[in-house]
Structure formats: structure tokens, C-alpha cells
Design a protein around this motif. Structure first.
Motif, short mmCIF file in Angstrom:
data_model
loop_
_atom_site.label_atom_id
_atom_site.label_comp_id
_atom_site.label_asym_id
_atom_site.label_seq_id
_atom_site.Cartn_x
_atom_site.Cartn_y
_atom_site.Cartn_z
N GLN A 171 -16.21 37.46 73.13
CA GLN A 171 -15.66 36.34 73.89
C GLN A 171 -14.15 36.19 73.71
OE1 GLN A 171 -17.72 32.69 73.21
NE2 GLN A 171 -16.77 31.63 74.93
N PHE A 172 -13.63 36.49 72.48
CA PHE A 172 -12.22 36.17 72.22
C PHE A 172 -11.38 37.39 71.85
CE2 PHE A 172 -14.80 32.48 70.87
CZ PHE A 172 -14.43 31.60 71.89
N GLY A 173 -11.98 38.59 71.79
CA GLY A 173 -11.21 39.78 71.48
C GLY A 173 -11.28 40.15 70.01
N VAL A 174 -10.65 41.29 69.68
CA VAL A 174 -10.76 41.84 68.33
C VAL A 174 -9.62 41.40 67.41
CG1 VAL A 174 -12.04 43.87 69.10
CG2 VAL A 174 -9.54 43.95 69.03
N THR A 175 -8.67 40.65 67.92
CA THR A 175 -7.60 40.13 67.07
C THR A 175 -8.01 38.76 66.56
OG1 THR A 175 -5.92 41.30 68.36
CG2 THR A 175 -5.17 39.48 66.98
N ASP A 229 -21.38 25.75 71.47
CA ASP A 229 -21.56 24.82 72.58
C ASP A 229 -20.55 23.68 72.58
OD1 ASP A 229 -23.75 26.30 73.43
OD2 ASP A 229 -25.13 25.19 72.14
N HIS A 230 -19.73 23.56 71.54
CA HIS A 230 -18.78 22.45 71.49
C HIS A 230 -17.62 22.73 72.44
CE1 HIS A 230 -16.08 19.37 69.94
NE2 HIS A 230 -17.13 18.85 69.31
N PRO A 231 -17.18 21.73 73.23
CA PRO A 231 -16.13 21.99 74.23
C PRO A 231 -14.79 22.39 73.61
CG PRO A 231 -16.62 19.63 74.06
CD PRO A 231 -17.69 20.35 73.31
N PHE A 232 -14.51 21.98 72.36
CA PHE A 232 -13.24 22.32 71.74
C PHE A 232 -13.25 23.71 71.11
CE2 PHE A 232 -12.37 17.56 70.93
CZ PHE A 232 -11.82 17.44 72.20
N THR A 233 -14.43 24.35 71.01
CA THR A 233 -14.51 25.64 70.32
C THR A 233 -13.75 26.75 71.04
OG1 THR A 233 -16.60 25.12 69.22
CG2 THR A 233 -16.10 27.44 69.54
N PRO A 234 -13.95 26.98 72.35
CA PRO A 234 -13.23 28.10 73.01
C PRO A 234 -11.71 28.00 72.90
CG PRO A 234 -15.07 27.38 74.36
CD PRO A 234 -14.94 26.36 73.26
N PRO A 235 -11.08 26.85 73.24
CA PRO A 235 -9.62 26.82 73.11
C PRO A 235 -9.13 26.96 71.67
CG PRO A 235 -10.48 24.63 73.64
CD PRO A 235 -11.60 25.58 73.82
N THR A 279 -5.78 29.13 68.64
CA THR A 279 -5.40 28.83 67.27
C THR A 279 -5.89 29.89 66.30
OG1 THR A 279 -5.36 26.44 67.66
CG2 THR A 279 -5.61 27.16 65.39
N LEU A 280 -7.20 30.09 66.23
CA LEU A 280 -7.76 30.99 65.23
C LEU A 280 -7.33 32.43 65.46
CD1 LEU A 280 -9.48 30.61 62.74
CD2 LEU A 280 -11.51 31.10 64.10
N CYS A 281 -7.09 32.82 66.72
CA CYS A 281 -6.69 34.19 67.03
C CYS A 281 -5.18 34.34 67.19
CB CYS A 281 -7.39 34.68 68.30
SG CYS A 281 -9.18 34.83 68.12
N ALA A 282 -4.44 33.26 66.94
CA ALA A 282 -2.99 33.35 67.02
C ALA A 282 -2.46 34.29 65.93
CB ALA A 282 -2.37 31.96 66.88
N THR A 304 -18.26 16.72 60.29
CA THR A 304 -18.45 15.56 61.17
C THR A 304 -18.13 15.90 62.62
OG1 THR A 304 -16.20 14.82 60.71
CG2 THR A 304 -17.96 13.97 59.29
N THR A 305 -17.36 16.96 62.83
CA THR A 305 -17.05 17.39 64.19
C THR A 305 -16.63 18.85 64.14
OG1 THR A 305 -15.77 16.90 66.19
CG2 THR A 305 -14.61 16.75 64.07
N PHE A 306 -16.42 19.43 65.31
CA PHE A 306 -16.00 20.81 65.42
C PHE A 306 -14.76 20.88 66.29
CE2 PHE A 306 -20.48 21.03 64.33
CZ PHE A 306 -20.50 22.02 63.36
N PRO A 307 -13.97 21.93 66.14
CA PRO A 307 -14.08 23.06 65.21
C PRO A 307 -13.97 22.62 63.75
CG PRO A 307 -12.51 23.53 66.97
CD PRO A 307 -12.81 22.08 67.04
N PHE A 308 -14.63 23.38 62.87
CA PHE A 308 -14.64 23.03 61.45
C PHE A 308 -14.19 24.22 60.62
CE2 PHE A 308 -16.54 22.97 57.25
CZ PHE A 308 -16.25 21.68 56.81
N CYS A 309 -13.19 23.98 59.78
CA CYS A 309 -12.72 24.98 58.82
C CYS A 309 -12.60 24.31 57.45
CB CYS A 309 -11.35 25.55 59.21
SG CYS A 309 -11.24 26.17 60.90
N ALA A 310 -12.71 25.09 56.40
CA ALA A 310 -12.57 24.55 55.06
C ALA A 310 -12.02 25.62 54.13
CB ALA A 310 -13.91 24.03 54.54
N ILE A 311 -11.31 25.17 53.12
CA ILE A 311 -10.85 26.04 52.05
C ILE A 311 -11.76 25.77 50.85
CG2 ILE A 311 -8.95 26.68 50.53
CD1 ILE A 311 -7.07 25.64 52.70
N VAL A 312 -12.46 26.78 50.38
CA VAL A 312 -13.46 26.60 49.33
C VAL A 312 -13.23 27.62 48.22
CG1 VAL A 312 -15.15 25.68 50.96
CG2 VAL A 312 -15.14 28.12 50.46
#
Length: 356
Positions: free
Chosen positions: A95-99, A130-136, A141-144, A177-185
Motif C-alpha cells: 500500500q505504501f511502498g518499500v521505503t 481501517d482508521h481514517p488517519f492511518t493512510p496519510p 510521516t512514517l515513510c518520510a 486510545t486512538t490511532f495512529p499509535f507509536c511508542a518507545i519501549v
């Protein structure tokens, strides 16, 4: 330098608060301009990991023939829990490419262990298709480039679908509590999962990198201190083992010297002084190990105890006593000064170590 999205900049000019955000993001772009432009991929390590634990996926690897490439595919839904990690990567790249950040396609606990060994934090991404904010968020952001380079240089990344397989179990643990969700663990001292920082909802690449960098600066010192403590403990353990080995070597050398003197001594001297007669004592430890040494009848019970302590086979601080059988005799603190002759040891005797 990574340029901001033109559409985002156009929207930023519509109001004064957004103008301020644009200025802040521009400063941040200047701040991260020195980040590495290309992160080399350790292909050999990746192949080893893929053979051992499911493997690490190469960014520049083309998708399998069964995953067609087209510009606007429908969201990919993994169906097999066992292959959920690989399915997540295949769907993401479809869906978003290999980068994208270098996600490890293995069990999450293995990534935690590898990160601990390399003294790094883990970047955890839980994917909600399925979350509307996930694709953008994934695309912009994540593939920048600036995000990919910063994550690959400073973190070990793992991603999974939030409602399938390990991703579902992790979602139940970190409770987004919402998505997108990222964490440093990171991995806790008791093998628990320590959540250092959460990032929830859509953010720009600049804000994400700034949050990651701030977390490294604030938490890195504590992380380094823990690493130093662990290294000091490791060195102490090595030094203790070396001291125990040295004591055992000295004891062994003393035994060899005694045996050599005994061979050189005329037989009539032993007969003339029965107190110099050597006796062989076999010592049996609670873990089943056996050690043997030659003592003189003039030696005391405490000499046997010192020999036992020099071996380092018993936990430091453990109390014990020596016991012989047939007939059973106990040699404790009160008998330490007794000579082996007075204790009526035979030429060959066996002692058991009894913990108290």
C-alpha cells in the motif's frame, strides 16, 4: 533537507496559529539537517535472523510475486496469525511502498532482547488499517525520509496490526486510545515491558522526529546508567571467578608440592613419626560434585573447610557443616580446631557437605 508537503504549507498560511506551527517545523527541519542520509543495511545479519527467527525484512527487496504492485491498492488484511508479522510488512509495502522504517519480522520479545544487547530503545508501531488517519500518517510521516533515517540510526523498529496476533496482545498491554499509535519501549529488569513514550494520533514528520530526539536526550542518560551498572556487575562476576580460579590453582599447587615431597621422603621417616602420615579425603558437594585432596593427620578440620571455600562451589555466605558416615559424625564450628588425628580420620575418608 526534507521539504514540507506543499499542501500542508498552503493550509498553514490560512491562520496565525498555523503560521507559528510552520515556523516551528522549519526550525526543526534545520535542526535535523545533519541526520545521516543513507543507512546501510546489514544483509548478512538480516539473513541470519530470517533463518533463526522469521528474519528481518530488507527494505530494497521486491514484494513476492503473489503481492502485485499498483498505485492505489485496497488496504491489506493479514489473515494468518502465525505469519502476521510478515503479512503486516507485505501489506504495508503493497500500500505504501518499500521505503519505510526497518521493521523486524520476528517475535517482538526477540526484538526487545536484541535492542537490549545493542543498548537501544524499540520503536513500536501498531497499525490500524481501517482508521481514517492511518493512510496519510503512513504515507506522509512514517515513510518520510527524515523519519526513516532517524529511526534506523537510533532505534530498532517493530510493527504489527493492532487486532491480530502479537499486535493484538501488545495493544492490550499498552492500551492505545486512538490511532495512529507509536511508542518507545524497552525491556525491564524483570523482563517486563517498559513504555518510555507514547505518540497517539496524526503528527507531521518533524514533530515525530522531535519527539523521538527529545526522548533519547531525556531518557538516554538513565538508559546509559543502567548499562554501566550492568557492565560493572559483569566485571565483578569475572573478577570473582578469577579470584576463585586463582585460589583453586594455589590449592592444587600446594597438593602437588606435598605429593612431591612425600615421594622424595625416605619411608622410615613416615614410620618414625606417625603424625606426618597423609590421608586422602573425598569431599562430596550438595550438587553432586566431588573433590579430593591429600591432608596430613596434623591438619585441622578448619583446613578442610578452607579448601572447600577456595573452590567457590558454594554460594558465598552459605553455612554448612561436614559430616562423615559409618559411623555418622558431624564436624561443625566447635570442631574446627580439632586435628584429623584426633578426629580419627582413616587413610581414606569421605566427607559430605550438609547445608544448614
Amino acid at each position: 533537507m526534507v521539504l514540507a508537503n506543499p499542501d500542508t504549507m498552503a493550509r498553514a498560511k490560512m491562520s496565525s496559529p498555523l503560521d507559528m506551527l510552520e515556523t516551528s517545523c522549519t526550525r526543526l527541519v534545520r535542526r535535523v539537517v545533519n541526520l545521516p542520509r543513507a543507512i546501510s543495511r546489514v544483509v548478512d545479519q538480516g539473513l541470519d535472523l530470517m533463518n533463526a527467527a522469521g528474519g528481518r525484512r530488507n527494505h530494497h527487496q521486491f514484494p513476492p510475486p503473489s503481492v502485485p504492485l499498483h498505485h492505489h491498492p485496497p488496504p491489506y488484511q493479514p489473515t494468518n496469525n502465525i505469519q502476521s508479522n510478515w503479512d503486516f510488512l507485505a501489506g504495508f509495502e503493497q500500500q505504501f511502498g518499500v521505503t519505510h522504517p526497518f521493521f523486524y519480522a520476528c517475535r517482538f520479545v526477540e526484538v526487545l532482547k536484541m535492542a537490549q544487547d545493542e543498548h537501544k530503545f524499540v520503536f513500536l508501531y501498531l497499525h490500524s488499517p481501517d482508521h481514517p488517519f492511518t493512510p496519510p500518517f503512513c504515507k506522509d510521516t512514517l515513510c518520510a525520509e527524515v523519519v526513516v533515517q532517524f529511526l534506523d540510526a537510533n532505534f530498532m523498529s517493530w510493527g504489527g496490526v493492532a487486532n491480530i496476533g502479537e499486535g493484538m496482545h501488545l495493544a492490550a498491554t499498552v492500551k492505545p486510545t486512538t490511532f495512529p499509535f507509536c511508542a518507545i519501549v524497552a525491556r525491564g529488569s524483570d523482563d517486563s515491558l517498559v513504555v518510555v513514550q507514547k505518540m497517539e494520533g496524526p503528527v507531521t514528520p518533524e514533530v515525530l522526529v522531535e519527539t523521538l530526539q527529545t526522548t533519547l536526550e531525556e531518557q538516554g542518560l538513565a538508559f546509559d546508567n543502567a548499562r554501566v551498572d550492568k557492565e560493572e556487575k559483569r566485571r565483578d562476576d569475572i573478577r570473582l571467578r578469577q579470584e576463585q580460579d586463582a585460589a583453586y590453582s594455589a590449592s592444587l599447587q600446594a597438593d602437588q608440592e606435598k605429593a612431591l615431597k612425600r615421594k622424595k621422603k625416605p619411608q622410615h621417616q613416615d614410620n618414625a613419626n606417625p603424625n606426618t602420615q597423609d590421608i586422602q579425603i573425598l569431599i562430596r558437594f550438595p550438587n553432586g560434585e566431588r573433590k579430593q585432596r591429600v591432608f596430613s593427620l596434623r591438619d585441622k578440620i578448619e583446613d578442610i573447610s578452607k579448601f572447600i571455600d577456595s573452590l567457590g562451589l558454594l554460594e558465598v555466605g552459605k553455612n554448612y557443616r561436614l559430616v562423615s558416615s559409618f559411623p555418622r559424625k558431624v564436624y561443625g564450628v566447635d570442631q574446627m580446631k580439632m586435628s584429623l588425628k584426633d578426629a580419627e580420620f582413616g587413610t581414606e575418608s569421605t566427607l559430605f557437605i550438609e547445608l544448614i
